[in-house]
Structures are given as C-alpha cells and as structure tokens.
Design a protein around this motif. Structure first.
Motif, PDB file in Angstrom:
ATOM      1  N   LYS A 183       0.688  -1.123  -0.017  1.00 61.98           N
ATOM      2  CA  LYS A 183       0.322   0.040  -0.107  1.00 61.98           C
ATOM      3  C   LYS A 183       0.738   1.354   0.253  1.00 61.98           C
ATOM      4  CE  LYS A 183      -4.412  -1.734   0.007  1.00 61.98           C
ATOM      5  NZ  LYS A 183      -5.481  -1.622  -1.242  1.00 61.98           N
ATOM      6  N   LEU A 184       1.937   1.237   0.718  1.00 62.10           N
ATOM      7  CA  LEU A 184       2.955   2.400   0.609  1.00 62.10           C
ATOM      8  C   LEU A 184       3.261   2.448  -0.305  1.00 62.10           C
ATOM      9  CD1 LEU A 184       4.392   2.525   4.402  1.00 62.10           C
ATOM     10  CD2 LEU A 184       2.444   3.912   3.765  1.00 62.10           C
ATOM     11  N   GLN A 185       3.935   1.745  -1.179  1.00 63.84           N
ATOM     12  CA  GLN A 185       4.772   1.957  -2.413  1.00 63.84           C
ATOM     13  C   GLN A 185       3.805   2.615  -3.127  1.00 63.84           C
ATOM     14  OE1 GLN A 185       6.214  -1.764  -2.612  1.00 63.84           O
ATOM     15  NE2 GLN A 185       8.361  -1.215  -1.514  1.00 63.84           N
ATOM     16  N   ASN A 186       2.814   2.255  -3.117  1.00 65.28           N
ATOM     17  CA  ASN A 186       1.404   2.161  -3.863  1.00 65.28           C
ATOM     18  C   ASN A 186       1.318   3.857  -4.532  1.00 65.28           C
ATOM     19  OD1 ASN A 186       1.405  -0.128  -5.943  1.00 65.28           O
ATOM     20  ND2 ASN A 186      -0.236  -0.844  -4.401  1.00 65.28           N
ATOM     21  N   GLY A 187       1.494   4.137  -2.840  1.00 66.42           N
ATOM     22  CA  GLY A 187       0.830   5.664  -2.345  1.00 66.42           C
ATOM     23  C   GLY A 187       1.882   6.440  -2.903  1.00 66.42           C
ATOM     24  N   VAL A 188       3.252   6.034  -3.370  1.00 65.03           N
ATOM     25  CA  VAL A 188       4.331   6.886  -3.585  1.00 65.03           C
ATOM     26  C   VAL A 188       4.691   6.897  -5.034  1.00 65.03           C
ATOM     27  CG1 VAL A 188       6.198   7.095  -3.499  1.00 65.03           C
ATOM     28  CG2 VAL A 188       5.911   6.596  -1.412  1.00 65.03           C
ATOM     29  N   ASP A 189       4.310   6.052  -5.705  1.00 63.75           N
ATOM     30  CA  ASP A 189       3.941   5.903  -6.958  1.00 63.75           C
ATOM     31  C   ASP A 189       2.328   7.297  -7.505  1.00 63.75           C
ATOM     32  OD1 ASP A 189       5.818   4.037  -6.985  1.00 63.75           O
ATOM     33  OD2 ASP A 189       4.953   2.320  -7.547  1.00 63.75           O
ATOM     34  N   THR A 190       1.197   6.954  -6.297  1.00 63.36           N
ATOM     35  CA  THR A 190       0.691   8.153  -6.613  1.00 63.36           C
ATOM     36  C   THR A 190       0.854   9.235  -6.709  1.00 63.36           C
ATOM     37  OG1 THR A 190      -1.118   5.522  -6.746  1.00 63.36           O
ATOM     38  CG2 THR A 190      -1.788   8.392  -6.745  1.00 63.36           C
ATOM     39  N   ALA A 191       1.290  10.102  -6.586  1.00 69.33           N
ATOM     40  CA  ALA A 191       1.829  10.537  -5.649  1.00 69.33           C
ATOM     41  C   ALA A 191       2.452  11.513  -6.126  1.00 69.33           C
ATOM     42  CB  ALA A 191       2.424  10.742  -3.769  1.00 69.33           C
ATOM     43  N   ARG A 192       3.848  10.400  -7.253  1.00 69.89           N
ATOM     44  CA  ARG A 192       4.347  11.031  -7.724  1.00 69.89           C
ATOM     45  C   ARG A 192       3.618  11.520  -9.245  1.00 69.89           C
ATOM     46  NH1 ARG A 192       9.896   9.094  -6.551  1.00 69.89           N
ATOM     47  NH2 ARG A 192       9.726   7.123  -5.315  1.00 69.89           N
ATOM     48  N   GLN A 193       2.175  11.296  -9.452  1.00 71.01           N
ATOM     49  CA  GLN A 193       1.633  11.922 -10.509  1.00 71.01           C
ATOM     50  C   GLN A 193       0.713  13.178 -10.083  1.00 71.01           C
ATOM     51  OE1 GLN A 193      -1.111   8.055 -12.397  1.00 71.01           O
ATOM     52  NE2 GLN A 193       0.267   7.413 -10.648  1.00 71.01           N
ATOM     53  N   VAL A 194       0.655  13.965  -8.830  1.00 70.28           N
ATOM     54  CA  VAL A 194       0.046  14.531  -8.257  1.00 70.28           C
ATOM     55  C   VAL A 194       0.855  15.955  -8.424  1.00 70.28           C
ATOM     56  CG1 VAL A 194      -0.662  16.001  -6.463  1.00 70.28           C
ATOM     57  CG2 VAL A 194      -0.932  13.573  -6.481  1.00 70.28           C
ATOM     58  N   THR A 195       1.023  17.027  -9.677  1.00 66.26           N
ATOM     59  CA  THR A 195       1.852  17.620 -10.189  1.00 66.26           C
ATOM     60  C   THR A 195       1.998  19.338  -9.651  1.00 66.26           C
ATOM     61  OG1 THR A 195       0.410  17.729 -12.319  1.00 66.26           O
ATOM     62  CG2 THR A 195       2.648  16.084 -12.303  1.00 66.26           C
ATOM     63  N   ASP A 196       0.620  18.843  -8.884  1.00 65.38           N
ATOM     64  CA  ASP A 196       0.251  20.118  -8.744  1.00 65.38           C
ATOM     65  C   ASP A 196       0.607  20.261  -6.753  1.00 65.38           C
ATOM     66  OD1 ASP A 196      -1.716  18.632  -8.207  1.00 65.38           O
ATOM     67  OD2 ASP A 196      -3.313  20.576  -8.326  1.00 65.38           O
ATOM     68  N   ASP A 197       0.692  19.654  -6.700  1.00 58.12           N
ATOM     69  CA  ASP A 197       1.206  19.778  -4.894  1.00 58.12           C
ATOM     70  C   ASP A 197       2.541  18.663  -4.387  1.00 58.12           C
ATOM     71  OD1 ASP A 197       1.527  20.175  -2.245  1.00 58.12           O
ATOM     72  OD2 ASP A 197      -1.251  20.776  -2.269  1.00 58.12           O
ATOM     73  N   PRO A 198       3.771  19.090  -4.067  1.00 57.61           N
ATOM     74  CA  PRO A 198       4.892  18.504  -4.096  1.00 57.61           C
ATOM     75  C   PRO A 198       4.194  17.688  -2.623  1.00 57.61           C
ATOM     76  CG  PRO A 198       5.453  20.140  -4.048  1.00 57.61           C
ATOM     77  CD  PRO A 198       4.166  20.477  -4.884  1.00 57.61           C
ATOM     78  N   VAL A 199       3.781  18.446  -1.322  1.00 60.35           N
ATOM     79  CA  VAL A 199       3.339  18.364   0.149  1.00 60.35           C
ATOM     80  C   VAL A 199       2.934  16.092  -0.025  1.00 60.35           C
ATOM     81  CG1 VAL A 199       2.038  18.321   1.802  1.00 60.35           C
ATOM     82  CG2 VAL A 199       3.422  19.446   1.288  1.00 60.35           C
ATOM     83  N   MET A 200       1.760  16.301  -1.022  1.00 61.80           N
ATOM     84  CA  MET A 200       1.418  14.790  -1.491  1.00 61.80           C
ATOM     85  C   MET A 200       3.061  13.645  -1.121  1.00 61.80           C
ATOM     86  SD  MET A 200      -1.733  14.819  -1.200  1.00 61.80           S
ATOM     87  CE  MET A 200      -1.576  12.666  -1.234  1.00 61.80           C
ATOM     88  N   LEU A 201       3.498  14.556  -2.153  1.00 60.72           N
ATOM     89  CA  LEU A 201       5.171  12.625  -2.392  1.00 60.72           C
ATOM     90  C   LEU A 201       5.752  13.201  -0.930  1.00 60.72           C
ATOM     91  CD1 LEU A 201       6.853  10.884  -3.542  1.00 60.72           C
ATOM     92  CD2 LEU A 201       7.730  13.358  -4.632  1.00 60.72           C
ATOM     93  N   PHE A 202       5.917  14.383  -0.184  1.00 59.42           N
ATOM     94  CA  PHE A 202       6.598  14.146   0.761  1.00 59.42           C
ATOM     95  C   PHE A 202       5.996  13.674   1.655  1.00 59.42           C
ATOM     96  CE2 PHE A 202       6.538  15.936   5.020  1.00 59.42           C
ATOM     97  CZ  PHE A 202       7.612  16.456   5.374  1.00 59.42           C
ATOM     98  N   GLY A 203       5.246  13.576   2.153  1.00 59.14           N
ATOM     99  CA  GLY A 203       3.676  12.673   3.273  1.00 59.14           C
ATOM    100  C   GLY A 203       4.411  11.072   2.708  1.00 59.14           C
ATOM    101  N   ALA A 204       3.551  10.455   1.342  1.00 60.39           N
ATOM    102  CA  ALA A 204       3.876   9.044   0.815  1.00 60.39           C
ATOM    103  C   ALA A 204       5.367   8.861   1.240  1.00 60.39           C
ATOM    104  CB  ALA A 204       3.959   8.718   0.030  1.00 60.39           C
TER     105      ALA A 204
END
Length: 716
Positions: free
Chosen positions: A180-201
């Motif tokens: 689940k966490l690895q999937n969460g990181v992969d999905t967060a990389r696609q959120v281009t308008d807010d880098p905070v998502m990738l930080f949290g994952a």
C-alpha cells in the motif's frame, strides 16, 4: 526499544500514532479541486499549513472563513469542513473535530459524491485514533478506500493508500502495508500540482522500511525525501524530515547522526513555536540518551516532554514520555517511581489496543526490572509479554492458513470453470452431431468415434483434476498441522493431540521397566535467550536461521517418537511420552548443551545461542489427582520464567509437591518461586555452559542442582 514514526517525527516505543494520519490529513485533501474565483480556497490551504504547526492560530483563521463559504463550490466547502476537523483535533478539541467530520460526511452523501464522503471518513478516522478507538479508526479507513476506489482524484487516492498501509502496519500485516505505501508513493508522483503529497508518502515509506530493518531501502527513500523537502522551502516540513532521519539513524546504529538530526529539528520547531512537534522531539531526545545509558539526561528530556504534551493534550506522546521517564528512573535506581511512570504509559498503549507496541514495551520493562533485581516484577512483565506474543503469533498463523485456503478455493473455482466450459463444448458437439445425423448418415460412425474420444479425454482430465485436488487437500492438511518455518508441529496440532489423549487414571499403578525404574511422560518448554537482540542486530532472516537450528538440534537430542512443537515466536515445546523418571534432568541438560554448543554462520557473522528451559514429568499428580495438561504446561511455563529470571541458559524443573495439604494448586500457580521457598514444591535446576548468574542454591561439582532443601532454608 525501536521508535515509532509519524508525520511529526519519531517518538520512542511506538510504530505509529494518529500523527501519521494527521500528517496526511494536512496534505490537500482536495488537491486538484476546481479553482475558486474568490481567494477562499487558497486561504484555506494557507490555514492548512499553519494548522500543521500552530493549530490554535489556524483554527481562528478557519472559523473566520466560515462566513465566506456559503456560496463557494462544493470542493471548497468540503476542504473547509475537513480543515476545521483537523485543526480542532490538533488543538485538543475532539468533540468539535468529530462534529466537523460528520458534517463533511453528510455533505458528501447529500451530493452523492463518493470522493467527498471518503474524505469525511478519513477525517473521522483520525479523530477516532486520537481517542484511542483504534479498531473503529481502521474500519473508517478501509471504508474510505472502497468509496474512493474509482476516484480520479490522485491526491485523495494517494492519501488513502498511505493511510491504509499504516493501518496494516499497526495490525502487524507488514507485507500488505508495504504494498500500500509503495502504491501511495507511485500515485503521489503523479500529483504534479502539490509536492506535499509526495513528501507525506515518502516520509511514511521511510518509517516502514526502518521498522522492517530494511536500512538500505530506507536510506534511499530518505535521500529522496530530503531532496523533495528542500524544494518545499518549509522549516516545518524539514523538521519532520529530520525526525524521520533520526529514526533511521538510531535504529541503524548511527547515534551521532541521530542526535544531530534531532537537535536540528528541535531548533526549527522552537523558532516556529510548534509546541506539539516540540513535545515529540523532546521524547525522541530522551530515547536517544536512554540508548546511551545517560539516565539523568534521559529523565530531563522526558520530563520536559511531559510538560509540553500536557499543554497540547497529546495523550499518545505523553504515554511514550512516561515510558521513557520510567526506564530512566529504573536506571537511576528510583524503582518505585520508575514502575509507576512505566505502568502509566503502558495503560495508554492498552487503551489503544496496539498489541505490537505493548509487547515491545513489556519486553523492555521486564529487562529493566531484571537489571535492578526486581525478579518478581520482571517475571510478571515477561508473562504479560508472552501472552501478547502468543496471540500475535496465532493471528499470523491463522492468516497464513486463510491465505492458503483462499488460494486453494480460487484454484478450485478455476478448475470448475474449465470443466464447465468443457461440458458446454461437449453439449455443443452433441447438437452438431444430431444435425449431422439428419443430413449426412454416412458420417454417423465417425461422429460417434469423435464423441467417444472427447468423453475419454474429459474423463482423464477429470481424474487428473481429482488427483490434484487430493494433493492440495493433503498440502492444506500439512499446513494446518506444521509450522512453515521449522517444519515442526504447531500449537494447534499439539492441543488437538492432548485433547484426544485419555486422561491419566491415578487408580492404575504406574508401569515399571524390568529394572524397576519409573516410566513417565515429560514436558519441556524452552525460550531463546535475548532473541530480540539477534533480530535487532542481524535482522529477521538471521533470527529465522536460529529458529531452524534449534529445531534441528531438538530433532537430534530427542527421539522420533517425541512430539516437538513450535509453540510461539521463539518458543518450543517437547512432549516425551515415555522416559525413565531419573532421566528427565539429563534430557534438559542435553537440550541446553546441544543448542549452546552450536554456532550459526550468517553472512559474515557467527551467532551463538542459549536457551532457558522449564520442564516437569507428566502427568503431575498433587494430592493423587492428575493435573490437566493445560495446567501442567502453565506450571512448566512458570518454571521457564524462573530460569530466565535467575540468569538464563539453565533449566528449572518441577519434580513434585510436598505438604500439599497446607496449600492449594491455585496458590502455587500464583507464585511458583514463593511456593518453592515455602517447601511446597520440589524443584531442580540444570545449568547450561557458563551461565550468566549462579542458581539460588548450587551444589558443588554438579550441573544438576536439587532445590528442595534449599527451598526450606530460604523459606524459613
């Protein structure tokens, strides 16, 4: 004890608290929302970041913005409800936080918007976790995952994937957590308008890798986390990343780097006035000094953390500060104060029902009490830890069997589908045959021949499928009775075996050999000494190798007719149905010496292992009434803990009972050592090679020590 990781930083003795979820809650729950023509949505996002570090100020801002939200788009109104829930919770106002979360759920349902409803469920799960309602919190997260399964909102999906992963980690299901966490990181990389998502994952992934002792992978993820944090230009986020760096450094044996990261984090937090984060960092500093055995400084920082967390009403971190303070006091010799603080901290862990954390705390508690000479307290802590260890081990075993059963059922259904398809093909062939019979009689013989061939092939396939089913059934039966790691019998098989045995009849005379020696059964229960240190130092793969070595040594030391059982995590049980009574002590000695004389070669390390053993003849017969096997095993377990409390690498055996009319079985089971010292129980001790401390009453020139007479002297 290993620390726990969360969005704020690392706090001693806990894998994760609500702060993990809140870290994600403060990421934009509606990242990618349609732009609001007014400035309301950007101001809500500014308050979100403020809530991260100074929630009281953020709450004031959000309440002021409520009057402007009436005509705002649904996404903006939903984000306002969400941030009101988060800010209230951070400010210690859980009732208001719950009301805001419920309002967000109702708003999403009124719009028939599954994404908004899922966000409301997530907000509610964080409040439930802060209230220590862990099971309800997990259920909310799983419900949110189902609602958001088809959502196009990548930020929401990443947040939920990470939070579900953390929930699995709390439940001890680490493989599912990692996926689940690895999937969460992969999905967060696609959120281009807010880098905070990738930080949290990434922050959550580093913490999980550290918990799993995958230090190389954790280090790689940490490098990316620090690089992404630099891009945010946020002192608060950098403080969080530094706390995460501390967690990896302290667990991987880099104390100087760990202390440097903590001090950097504390400096950033104090400049921001982020009191809630300060409390967590102070408790981490306390933990750091505990690992260096600097108990006065550890107590100083634990007390500072207590004062800080009481201001912010952060009960989870307060509990961890009390556990640290208790261990520091025990190290300083202030035993009564230390026990009081330790028990107060663990009471919160019990309230949260987080079994892996409580197990680790109890293990350290027992070791600390043992160091200061409180053997009775240490044995009590070990018993509590053992009960949790057995419960978690049984859950993992059941989960493995269920997974195998699910795989078997899936394969069975697939075979049924294939057979049905083949049957349909046969029916189609028969229909074609009828038409061919009407049109072309001369092909009738050929059609019958083809049909016979098809039926024959199908018959052979069915027979083959049935044979495969039989093989799978045998495999499933073996899985249900054998431990997959050691190939020994498991606890369930032993319990079924003992329930099927005829109870011993005291009226029947005992069998005797031609030499006149008594023939008895015997129970041996052994536990690996300092097994946690092996896992912590060399990793779980080394621990598995040790368990396999012990299993092999037991097969050598005992007979093929003896039942050897993987009883728990690092515990083994042996039931010997028939041996001479005078040979019971010798078998205990053989087990001790056989295991301690072997060394495991793991990678470049050589690992030596000792065990502690409790044993007794079976049946045990106080007052002419045989004990049920469950009570006999419990008494052997108590003898094992006497062996651990009196120095380890030795075996304590219950030979029998004396003066039983003056006591009761319940009193003996309550405190075996006191019963022995009072002269009601006859014990013996068998020493392993080079024991850590001598037994209570050693006899010279023997490694088998009868304790009956020593007990009378000690008792009077």
């Amino acid at each position: 004890m290993a620390g726990f990781r969360n969005g704020w930083g690392l706090v001693r003795a806990r894998p994760r608290t609500i702060a993990v979820a809140v870290a994600l809650a403060l990421s934009p729950l509606l990242a990618g929302a349609q732009a609001d023509p007014s400035s309301l949505y950007p101001r809500i996002i500014e308050a979100r970041e403020q809530s991260r570090f100074v929630p009281d100020q953020a709450l004031t801002t959000l309440l002021r913005l409520q009057s402007e939200a009436a005509g705002a788009p649904p996404a903006t109104q939903a984000e306002l409800f969400n941030q009101l829930s988060v800010a209230n919770m951070r400010a210690g106002k859980n009732d208001a936080a719950m009301a805001a979360a419920d309002r967000l759920i109702a708003y999403g349902k009124s719009l028939h918007d599954d994404s908004i409803t899922a966000k409301g469920l997530m907000a509610k799960s964080y409040v439930l976790f802060d209230r220590a309602e862990v099971d309800a919190s997990h259920q909310m997260v799983f419900d949110a995952e189902k609602l958001a399964a088809t959502s196009t909102n990548l930020a929401l999906r990443s947040q939920i994937e990470v939070t579900v992963g953390q929930a699995y980690a709390e439940m001890g299901n680490f493989p599912a957590a990692l996926v689940k966490l690895q999937n969460g990181v992969d999905t967060a990389r696609q959120v281009t308008d807010d880098p905070v998502m990738l930080f949290g994952a990434l922050n959550a992934l580093v913490n999980l890798y550290t918990q799993l002792k995958e230090y190389d992978k954790a280090s790689t993820a940490l490098d990316e986390l620090l690089n992404e944090t630099e891009k945010l230009h946020s002192p608060g986020r950098m403080a969080i990343a530094k706390n995460t760096e501390y967690g990896l450094a302290i667990d991987s044996g880099q104390p100087k780097r760990a202390l440097r990261a903590l001090l950097q984090s504390l400096d950033l937090e104090r400049k921001m006035g982020a009191e809630r984060m300060i409390g967590m960092t102070l408790v981490n500093l306390s933990d750091s000094y505990l690992k260096e055995h600097d108990y006065p400084r550890a107590a100083q920082y634990a007390n500072e953390s207590l004062r800080s967390t009481q201001q912010t009403n952060d009960k989870s971190v307060e509990a961890t500060a009390r556990v640290n303070l208790g261990q520091a006091y025990l190290g300083m010799g202030r035993i009564a104060e230390g026990k009081k603080q330790y028990e107060a901290g663990m009471a919160r862990y019990e309230q949260e029902n987080n079994k892996p954390d409580l197990q680790a705390a109890l293990r350290e508690y027992g070791e600390a009490l043992e160091r200061v000479g409180d053997l009775a307290g240490a044995v009590s802590a070990y018993h509590r830890e053992r009960a949790i260890s057995n419960e978690l081990f049984e859950k993992r075993r059941q989960q493995s069997v269920l997974e195998l059963q699910e795989k078997y059922e899936a394969e069975k259904k697939q075979r049924q589908i294939q057979l049905l398809s083949q049957e349909n093909q046969v029916k189609g062939t028969e229909i074609d045959n009828r038409r061919l019979q009407q049109r072309v009689w001369w092909l009738l013989a050929l059609v019958f021949a083809l049909a016979s061939m098809v039926v024959g092939l199908l018959y052979r396939k069915v027979r083959h499928a049935n044979a495969q089913l039989e093989v799978k059934n045998l495999e499933l039966k073996a899985q249900s009775t054998l431990d997959p790691l050691t190939s020994l019998y498991n606890r369930r098989h032993f319990q079924d075996f003992m329930r099927g045995m005829m109870p011993p009849d005291p009226a029947q005379p005992e069998k005797r050999t031609v030499h006149g020696d008594d023939i008895v059964g015997a129970l041996f229960l052994l536990d690996v000494d300092h097994f946690k240190n092996i896992n912590d130092r060399y990793g779980h793969a080394a621990g598995d190798a040790v368990l396999k070595m012990i299993a092999e040594n037991l097969r050598i030391a005992l007979r093929e007719t003896d039942m050897i059982v993987r009883w728990g995590g690092e515990e083994f049980l042996a039931f010997l149905p028939a041996i001479p009574r005078h040979g019971v002590d010798e078998i205990a000695r053989r087990i001790l010496v056989g295991i301690s004389s072997q060394a495991i070669r793991y990678q470049e390390h050589e690992i030596s292992v000792n065990v502690s053993v409790g044993f007794a003849p079976f049946p045990l017969v106080p007052a002419d009434v045989p004990l049920p096997w469950e009570r006999a095993v419990n008494l052997v377990d108590m003898a094992l803990y006497l062996a651990k409390a009196h120095g380890r690498n030795r075996a304590y055996g219950v030979r029998g009972f004396e003066n039983f009319e003056q006591t009761s079985m319940e009193a003996i089971e309550q405190d075996l050592e006191s019963a022995w010292r009072a002269g009601y129980v006859d014990l013996s001790v068998v020493l392993g090679g080079d024991p850590e401390t001598p037994p209570p009453s050693p006899s010279e020139h023997s490694n088998v020590v009868p304790l009956k007479h020593a007990a009378h002297k000690a008792g009077h």
